[in-house]
Design a protein around this motif. Sequence first.
Motif, PDB file in Angstrom:
ATOM      1  N   ALA A   1       4.438   5.895  -5.113  1.00 40.50           N
ATOM      2  CA  ALA A   1       4.597   5.937  -6.576  1.00 40.50           C
ATOM      3  C   ALA A   1       3.650   6.973  -7.177  1.00 40.50           C
ATOM      4  CB  ALA A   1       4.340   4.551  -7.166  1.00 40.50           C
ATOM      5  N   LEU A   2       2.479   7.100  -6.609  1.00 41.27           N
ATOM      6  CA  LEU A   2       1.506   8.085  -7.093  1.00 41.27           C
ATOM      7  C   LEU A   2       1.958   9.513  -6.754  1.00 41.27           C
ATOM      8  CD1 LEU A   2      -1.208   7.971  -8.534  1.00 41.27           C
ATOM      9  CD2 LEU A   2      -2.339   8.085  -6.298  1.00 41.27           C
ATOM     10  N   ALA A   3       2.644   9.640  -5.631  1.00 38.81           N
ATOM     11  CA  ALA A   3       3.140  10.965  -5.221  1.00 38.81           C
ATOM     12  C   ALA A   3       4.358  11.393  -6.047  1.00 38.81           C
ATOM     13  CB  ALA A   3       3.519  10.939  -3.740  1.00 38.81           C
ATOM     14  N   ALA A   4       5.020  10.404  -6.677  1.00 35.44           N
ATOM     15  CA  ALA A   4       6.260  10.685  -7.414  1.00 35.44           C
ATOM     16  C   ALA A   4       5.959  11.181  -8.822  1.00 35.44           C
ATOM     17  CB  ALA A   4       7.106   9.413  -7.488  1.00 35.44           C
ATOM     18  N   MET A   5       6.827  12.068  -9.322  1.00 31.82           N
ATOM     19  CA  MET A   5       6.687  12.528 -10.701  1.00 31.82           C
ATOM     20  C   MET A   5       7.082  11.401 -11.667  1.00 31.82           C
ATOM     21  SD  MET A   5       8.262  16.314 -10.092  1.00 31.82           S
ATOM     22  CE  MET A   5       8.446  16.691 -11.803  1.00 31.82           C
ATOM     23  N   ALA A   6       6.751  11.595 -12.924  1.00 38.03           N
ATOM     24  CA  ALA A   6       6.965  10.534 -13.924  1.00 38.03           C
ATOM     25  C   ALA A   6       8.435  10.141 -14.049  1.00 38.03           C
ATOM     26  CB  ALA A   6       6.429  10.996 -15.274  1.00 38.03           C
ATOM     27  N   ASP A   7       9.347  11.099 -13.780  1.00 38.90           N
ATOM     28  CA  ASP A   7      10.780  10.792 -13.924  1.00 38.90           C
ATOM     29  C   ASP A   7      11.503  10.826 -12.573  1.00 38.90           C
ATOM     30  OD1 ASP A   7      10.460  13.433 -13.432  1.00 38.90           O
ATOM     31  OD2 ASP A   7      11.831  14.139 -14.989  1.00 38.90           O
TER      32      ASP A   7
ATOM     33  N   GLY B   1       0.824  -1.216   0.000  1.00 37.07           N
ATOM     34  CA  GLY B   1       0.000   0.000   0.000  1.00 37.07           C
ATOM     35  C   GLY B   1       0.853   1.259   0.000  1.00 37.07           C
ATOM     36  N   ILE B   2       1.911   1.254   0.811  1.00 35.94           N
ATOM     37  CA  ILE B   2       2.790   2.430   0.898  1.00 35.94           C
ATOM     38  C   ILE B   2       3.508   2.645  -0.448  1.00 35.94           C
ATOM     39  CG2 ILE B   2       4.876   3.349   2.000  1.00 35.94           C
ATOM     40  CD1 ILE B   2       3.990   1.968   4.587  1.00 35.94           C
TER      41      ILE B   2
ATOM     42  N   TRP C   1      16.465   3.853  -7.476  1.00 38.52           N
ATOM     43  CA  TRP C   1      15.471   3.405  -8.457  1.00 38.52           C
ATOM     44  C   TRP C   1      15.044   4.632  -9.261  1.00 38.52           C
ATOM     45  CZ3 TRP C   1      13.286  -1.631  -8.794  1.00 38.52           C
ATOM     46  CH2 TRP C   1      13.753  -2.530  -7.822  1.00 38.52           C
ATOM     47  N   ARG C   2      14.704   4.379 -10.520  1.00 38.93           N
ATOM     48  CA  ARG C   2      14.368   5.490 -11.390  1.00 38.93           C
ATOM     49  C   ARG C   2      13.123   5.131 -12.190  1.00 38.93           C
ATOM     50  NH1 ARG C   2      19.626   7.057 -14.238  1.00 38.93           N
ATOM     51  NH2 ARG C   2      20.120   8.322 -12.446  1.00 38.93           N
ATOM     52  N   ARG C   3      12.305   6.134 -12.429  1.00 37.89           N
ATOM     53  CA  ARG C   3      11.145   5.874 -13.287  1.00 37.89           C
ATOM     54  C   ARG C   3      11.270   6.791 -14.500  1.00 37.89           C
ATOM     55  NH1 ARG C   3       5.274   5.861 -10.718  1.00 37.89           N
ATOM     56  NH2 ARG C   3       5.723   8.066 -10.443  1.00 37.89           N
TER      57      ARG C   3
ATOM     58  N   PRO D   1       9.762  -6.328  -6.122  1.00 40.47           N
ATOM     59  CA  PRO D   1       8.694  -6.547  -7.119  1.00 40.47           C
ATOM     60  C   PRO D   1       7.613  -5.472  -7.066  1.00 40.47           C
ATOM     61  CG  PRO D   1       8.656  -8.261  -5.413  1.00 40.47           C
ATOM     62  CD  PRO D   1       9.871  -7.434  -5.168  1.00 40.47           C
ATOM     63  N   LEU D   2       7.392  -4.925  -5.881  1.00 37.07           N
ATOM     64  CA  LEU D   2       6.362  -3.887  -5.733  1.00 37.07           C
ATOM     65  C   LEU D   2       6.807  -2.606  -6.442  1.00 37.07           C
ATOM     66  CD1 LEU D   2       5.773  -4.530  -1.936  1.00 37.07           C
ATOM     67  CD2 LEU D   2       4.218  -5.148  -3.792  1.00 37.07           C
ATOM     68  N   MET D   3       8.095  -2.277  -6.328  1.00 39.34           N
ATOM     69  CA  MET D   3       8.592  -1.057  -6.979  1.00 39.34           C
ATOM     70  C   MET D   3       8.629  -1.240  -8.492  1.00 39.34           C
ATOM     71  SD  MET D   3      11.306   0.039  -4.092  1.00 39.34           S
ATOM     72  CE  MET D   3      11.888   1.529  -4.854  1.00 39.34           C
ATOM     73  N   ARG D   4       8.999  -2.444  -8.929  1.00 33.07           N
ATOM     74  CA  ARG D   4       8.986  -2.709 -10.386  1.00 33.07           C
ATOM     75  C   ARG D   4       7.573  -2.568 -10.935  1.00 33.07           C
ATOM     76  NH1 ARG D   4      13.092  -7.351 -10.130  1.00 33.07           N
ATOM     77  NH2 ARG D   4      15.005  -6.171 -10.438  1.00 33.07           N
ATOM     78  N   ALA D   5       6.594  -3.075 -10.172  1.00 33.74           N
ATOM     79  CA  ALA D   5       5.199  -3.017 -10.631  1.00 33.74           C
ATOM     80  C   ALA D   5       4.726  -1.573 -10.790  1.00 33.74           C
ATOM     81  CB  ALA D   5       4.300  -3.767  -9.654  1.00 33.74           C
ATOM     82  N   GLU D   6       5.372  -0.658 -10.083  1.00 36.16           N
ATOM     83  CA  GLU D   6       4.986   0.764 -10.199  1.00 36.16           C
ATOM     84  C   GLU D   6       5.822   1.489 -11.244  1.00 36.16           C
ATOM     85  OE1 GLU D   6       2.381   1.980  -8.875  1.00 36.16           O
ATOM     86  OE2 GLU D   6       1.951   0.191  -7.695  1.00 36.16           O
ATOM     87  N   GLY D   7       6.593   0.733 -12.013  1.00 32.21           N
ATOM     88  CA  GLY D   7       7.327   1.338 -13.135  1.00 32.21           C
ATOM     89  C   GLY D   7       8.723   1.812 -12.783  1.00 32.21           C
ATOM     90  N   PHE D   8       9.207   1.495 -11.580  1.00 24.89           N
ATOM     91  CA  PHE D   8      10.568   1.890 -11.215  1.00 24.89           C
ATOM     92  C   PHE D   8      11.562   0.800 -11.637  1.00 24.89           C
ATOM     93  CE2 PHE D   8       8.133   4.720  -8.609  1.00 24.89           C
ATOM     94  CZ  PHE D   8       8.927   5.856  -8.520  1.00 24.89           C
TER      95      PHE D   8
END
Length: 214
Positions: free
Chosen positions: A132-138, A126-127, A210-212, A185-192
Amino acid sequence: MSFDALAPWYRTLEWIAFGDELQRCRVACLGEIAAPRRALIIGEGNGRFLCELLRFHPEVEVDCIDASHRMLQLARKRIADELGNRLERVHFLHDDIMSWSPPKHHYDLVVTHFVLDCFPEAVVAGITKKLALAAMADANWLLADFCVPRNGMARFCARSRLAMMYLFFRLMTRIEARELVDPTPLMRAEGFVLARQHPFRKGTLKSEMWRRNR
Ligand SMILES: C[S@@+](CC[C@H](N)C(=O)[O-])C[C@H]1O[C@@H](n2cnc3c(N)ncnc32)[C@H](O)[C@@H]1O
């Protein structure tokens, strides 16, 4: 759960158990990120990472969330003592990450150092989504934490040490977690995507960037 009682002793206990290795781990990726404009730090604790972030990147604005009032006081005092002129760049928020609602797509740097290990897997999931939603696209995401080597004696030693640490923290602070959750795996699932990893203490500690790129 509260780190208030432990807060005054946290630095000493850390030094006894790990010397300066946790701090080396916290700051290992600091020189590798582009200068951030808006950073979000979850569970900053007594401000040692925050202080180095402000030294490295003096222009950054920081939202610093911690559920412990005492930890936030220590962090604020550290910045006031060491970098008084930067104090106005930091917003100290006494809040629980589980109920706090961050602004969306707002931060270009997210930091979770030795904090996701306080929560069980469903809460970490959940966190991670919330951040990930609070983070900008990059955005960049810095993560320092314990880890368990894949095999051998190092794995056995890491698991034994973690078991003792969880017992200690469950008794002292009432954290919910009983074991370490790997957020990979949770961070990868959020595109990082993992951009850098620095291992410490024979792979039982790690510092990751980690970078998105959306
Ligand atoms: C193990 S300490 C880590 C402190 C520091 N980040 C470090 O690198 O040592 C965990 C920190 O997270 C904070 N914390 C724990 N649960 C929290 C929550 N639900 N919301 C916000 N902060 C929390 C604690 O108050 C504490 O300062």
